[in-house]
Scaffold this active site. Structure first.
Site, PDB file in Angstrom:
ATOM      1  N   SER A  13     101.942  64.243 121.082  1.00 59.31           N
ATOM      2  CA  SER A  13     102.034  62.886 121.607  1.00 59.31           C
ATOM      3  C   SER A  13     100.783  62.044 121.352  1.00 59.31           C
ATOM      4  CB  SER A  13     102.372  62.980 123.101  1.00 59.31           C
ATOM      5  OG  SER A  13     102.557  61.712 123.644  1.00 59.31           O
ATOM      6  N   ASP A  58     103.820  59.816 119.037  1.00 59.56           N
ATOM      7  CA  ASP A  58     105.179  60.318 118.754  1.00 59.56           C
ATOM      8  C   ASP A  58     106.236  59.285 119.156  1.00 59.56           C
ATOM      9  OD1 ASP A  58     104.715  60.712 121.483  1.00 59.56           O
ATOM     10  OD2 ASP A  58     105.965  62.506 121.581  1.00 59.56           O
ATOM     11  N   ASP A  83     107.156  57.703 121.914  1.00 63.10           N
ATOM     12  CA  ASP A  83     107.987  57.670 123.124  1.00 63.10           C
ATOM     13  C   ASP A  83     107.349  56.820 124.222  1.00 63.10           C
ATOM     14  OD1 ASP A  83     106.012  59.443 123.861  1.00 63.10           O
ATOM     15  OD2 ASP A  83     107.382  61.030 124.535  1.00 63.10           O
ATOM     16  N   GLU A 118     107.158  55.061 133.613  1.00 71.70           N
ATOM     17  CA  GLU A 118     105.819  55.370 134.082  1.00 71.70           C
ATOM     18  C   GLU A 118     104.947  54.181 133.678  1.00 71.70           C
ATOM     19  OE1 GLU A 118     105.074  59.983 134.297  1.00 71.70           O
ATOM     20  OE2 GLU A 118     105.064  59.339 132.235  1.00 71.70           O
ATOM     21  N   ASN A 157     102.359  54.098 132.171  1.00 69.14           N
ATOM     22  CA  ASN A 157     101.809  54.237 130.817  1.00 69.14           C
ATOM     23  C   ASN A 157     102.809  53.906 129.711  1.00 69.14           C
ATOM     24  OD1 ASN A 157     103.457  56.530 130.629  1.00 69.14           O
ATOM     25  ND2 ASN A 157     101.824  57.851 131.397  1.00 69.14           N
ATOM     26  N   THR A 172      98.610  68.072 132.767  1.00 75.10           N
ATOM     27  CA  THR A 172      98.316  68.222 131.337  1.00 75.10           C
ATOM     28  C   THR A 172      96.828  68.453 131.042  1.00 75.10           C
ATOM     29  OG1 THR A 172      98.015  65.845 131.038  1.00 75.10           O
ATOM     30  CG2 THR A 172     100.230  66.689 130.652  1.00 75.10           C
ATOM     31  N   ARG A 213      93.256  64.011 139.376  1.00 73.54           N
ATOM     32  CA  ARG A 213      93.253  62.560 139.139  1.00 73.54           C
ATOM     33  C   ARG A 213      93.174  61.826 140.475  1.00 73.54           C
ATOM     34  NH1 ARG A 213      94.438  62.095 133.812  1.00 73.54           N
ATOM     35  NH2 ARG A 213      96.086  63.395 132.960  1.00 73.54           N
TER      36      ARG A 213
HETATM   37  C1  LIG Z   1      98.564  59.410 135.188  1.00 73.83           C
HETATM   38  C2  LIG Z   1      99.255  59.679 133.903  1.00 73.83           C
HETATM   39  O1  LIG Z   1      99.329  58.790 133.044  1.00 73.83           O
HETATM   40  N1  LIG Z   1      99.798  60.894 133.765  1.00 73.83           N
HETATM   41  C3  LIG Z   1     100.505  61.293 132.541  1.00 73.83           C
HETATM   42  C4  LIG Z   1     100.078  62.692 132.132  1.00 73.83           C
HETATM   43  O2  LIG Z   1     100.427  63.592 133.168  1.00 73.83           O
HETATM   44  P1  LIG Z   1      99.371  64.292 134.157  1.00 73.83           P
HETATM   45  O3  LIG Z   1     100.195  65.341 134.881  1.00 73.83           O
HETATM   46  O4  LIG Z   1      98.878  63.195 135.027  1.00 73.83           O
HETATM   47  O5  LIG Z   1      98.298  64.858 133.306  1.00 73.83           O
HETATM   48  O6  LIG Z   1     100.791  63.060 130.950  1.00 73.83           O
HETATM   49  C5  LIG Z   1     102.214  63.128 131.128  1.00 73.83           C
HETATM   50  C6  LIG Z   1     102.824  63.620 129.835  1.00 73.83           C
HETATM   51  O7  LIG Z   1     102.602  62.746 128.782  1.00 73.83           O
HETATM   52  C7  LIG Z   1     102.752  61.771 131.557  1.00 73.83           C
HETATM   53  O8  LIG Z   1     104.130  61.894 131.818  1.00 73.83           O
HETATM   54  C8  LIG Z   1     102.000  61.282 132.799  1.00 73.83           C
HETATM   55  O9  LIG Z   1     102.394  59.988 133.119  1.00 73.83           O
HETATM   56 MG   LIG Z   2     104.308  60.492 123.615  1.00 72.86          MG
END
Ligand SMILES: CC(=O)N[C@H]1[C@@H](OP(=O)(O)O)O[C@H](CO)[C@@H](O)[C@@H]1O
Ligand SMILES: [Mg+2]
Length: 562
Positions: free
Chosen positions: A72, A292, A294, A394, A396, A530, A535
């Site tokens: 990604s 990627d 998405d 989301e 993002n 991830t 956070r």
């Molecule tokens: C705050 C934030 O942007 N978190 C992201 C990030 O997850 P975390 O679990 O926060 O690391 O990566 C994910 C996968 O791409 C996405 O779904 C999510 O929105």
């Molecule tokens: Mg992606």
């Protein structure tokens, strides 16, 4: 299973596991978005993802499943794999613990025993007469081809499994193909493009005549993150009538490095212009995809004197979609003075705690039902499926709109009814047709930057809106996100869609104590799925206050858990 087939199955599993030994010290986890790490270390995990996908297909009576090899928005050196279920959505979460165990099986024998035991527990008919089918796609990363081979070897280790390499694709294309294959419709890339181009054209044909925009309104500059999304957009842009698309960071040789100083994640987090943009672009509508394709965000270069951007994030894209859908439903259901509810529809909006509070307020003020899930599209998508029309995003930029099959068939019969009533020029008929075109345009399997972008463009043209009009829907509350390194992030347990900490309980009390000091204060903490961090997110009425709230809570996290 017959003894010889049983032997063959065992032999293949032992064989493939010994070809891909687990490097010492490596530990893989099927996190928020599948396996992800340094691409050079990923072959054993990807091979096992191949085994996993083939088993999933066998379990589901030979239904097609998918594997996308991508990391990604991560740096170019990383890579990973996600598995798509037959409906095109993410793999059932119920299988994730097995995915983890399989990826970390220390030796061939342990791997074999794991598979045999899991097959027994899940009733997977290994070695009998069955077929399994796995579609494979990968992004443009240099480790992609080598990891594809590892995945193929994993799939072929399951007797009767058949792999089809669909080539270099965006993540949403592969999800769409898996879904299409299982619906018995054409699953090729040209079928995907055709659906996008035709439904976008339908949407534009349904734009009220007084709304056609000027040259600037049709111009769109897209930052392709030097990934696969820009490549695909270049392929179809000539066929997108009514839009003048310029692709930067298109992924062509020499244009730049994947996700480096560009792409949706960079623009959303840094709020500055991506590489390849200049003061000459001030005022032009721009969009940014991730590696990627998405994720999608929009932006505008604010002024010629600095590199700041005005950002339109996933929350505002969601708001535009929700507003459009709600308007079409209102047109259909409120015919003049009488309210006749031709098309009763349950419309649901799904967000996470990271959604800007101003967006939630805006949506609630429209009278919409807004619900929250934990972070990760697998949660949002599942929730959205509970509605006739579910809209999720989301912040993002990952999200889509899902329409239930029942709702689509109601739309179809209503369109037939209205078209036969000789009033097929009616506003109601047009609204029905717009919703039908939207359900074709927007990817039903997963968030898709290309189809999302075309949906945005069609709605802006429908409303006759500029980027500025869209920006002004509401003003974001200032926010701040911080990351805190702790010894063990799993010691934080959250509840209420991650908005509250249940363990350690003293932490929530401290967060509450800090938050009450700020007007419009909101703050929560959660372990990332991830990255190895906790956070911290804070919102308040000014940037200084949001920064200060986030900072004080981050200090509490550090003190308690660091
Ligand atoms: C705050 C934030 O942007 N978190 C992201 C990030 O997850 P975390 O679990 O926060 O690391 O990566 C994910 C996968 O791409 C996405 O779904 C999510 O929105
Ligand atoms: Mg992606």
């Amino acid at each position: 299973m017959a003894a010889d087939q049983d032997q063959e199955q065992r032999r293949r599993l032992l064989d493939v596991a010994s070809r891909f030994p687990l490097p010492a010290g490596c530990r893989f986890s099927y996190g928020t978005a599948g396996f992800r790490a340094d691409g050079a270390t990923m072959a054993p995990a990807i091979c096992r993802a191949g085994i996993l996908a083939a088993l999933r297909s066998v379990k589901l009576a030979g239904a097609t499943v998918g594997i996308v090899i991508t990391a990604s928005h991560n740096p170019i050196g990383d890579n990973g794999a996600k598995i798509a279920d037959p409906d095109g959505g993410m793999m059932d979460q119920h299988w994730e613990p097995f995915a983890d165990a399989l990826a970390n099986a220390p030796d061939p024998d342990a791997l074999l025993q794991l598979v045999l035991q899991f097959a027994k527990d899940e009733g997977i008919p290994l070695g009998s007469h069955y077929t399994a089918q796995v579609l494979l796609g990968r992004d443009t990363r240099p480790t992609g081809e080598y990891l594809l081979d590892a995945a193929l070897q994993g799939i072929n280790a399951i007797v009767g499994a058949h792999a089809i390499d669909m080539g270099i694709l965006t993540t949403p294309q592969l999800h769409w193909m898996v879904r299409s294959k299982n619906k018995g419709v054409k699953a090729s890339e040209s079928a995907y493009f055709k659906q996008l181009i035709n439904s976008f054209r339908h949407m534009l044909e349904l734009v009220p005549k007084d709304k056609s925009g000027d040259e600037l309104a049709n111009k769109l500059i897209v930052d392709g993150a030097n990934g696969i999304g820009g490549v695909k957009l270049e392929q179809i842009k000539a066929e997108l009538s009514g839009l003048d698309i310029i692709v930067r960071n298109s992924g062509k040789e020499g244009e730049g490095i994947l996700n480096h100083m560009c792409g949706a994640d960079f623009v959303q987090k840094e709020r500055v212009t991506p590489h390849g943009f200049s003061p000459e672009d001030v005022g032009v509508r721009c969009a940014s995809l991730d590696g990627d394709a998405d994720r999608l965000v929009y932006f505008r270069v604010s002024s010629a004197s600095d590199n700041k951007v005005d950002l339109v994030d996933g929350d505002k894209i969601l708001s535009l979609f929700a507003l459009f859908i709600r308007e079409q439903l209102d047109i259909i259901n409120n015919d003049g003075s009488k309210v006749n509810k031709l098309l009763p529809a349950k419309l649901g909006i799904v967000q996470t705690a990271y959604a800007n509070g101003a967006s939630t307020q805006f949506l609630k003020d429209l009278g919409l039902e807004v619900v929250f899930t934990p972070t990760g599209v697998k949660y949002l998508h599942k929730k959205a499926l509970e509605y006739d029309i579910g809209v999720y995003f989301e912040a993002n930029g990952h999200g889509t709109v899902v329409f239930s099959e029942n709702f689509i068939s109601q739309l179809e019969s209503l369109s037939k009814e209205l078209s036969s009533q000789a009033d097929n020029g009616s506003a109601q008929y047009h609204a029905v047709m717009r919703l039908m075109a939207a359900s074709q345009l927007i990817n039903q399997a997963v968030g898709d930057a290309l189809s999302g972008l075309l949906f945005v463009e069609a709605i802006l043209q429908y409303r006759g809106w500029s980027f500025q009009n869209w920006c002004e829907l509401y003003s974001d509350l200032p926010s701040r996100q911080l990351k805190v390194k702790v010894i063990d992030r799993s010691s934080i347990v959250t509840t209420d869609a991650e908005t509250k900490v249940s363990q350690p309980s003293s932490l929530q009390e401290l967060i509450d104590k800090e938050t009450v000091n700020y007007s419009h204060g909101r703050c929560f903490v959660r372990p990332s799925g991830t990255e190895d961090v906790v956070r911290v997110y804070a919102e308040a009425s000014t940037q200084v206050e949001a920064d200060s709230l986030a900072k004080s809570v981050a200090q509490h996290v550090e003190r308690l858990l660091g």
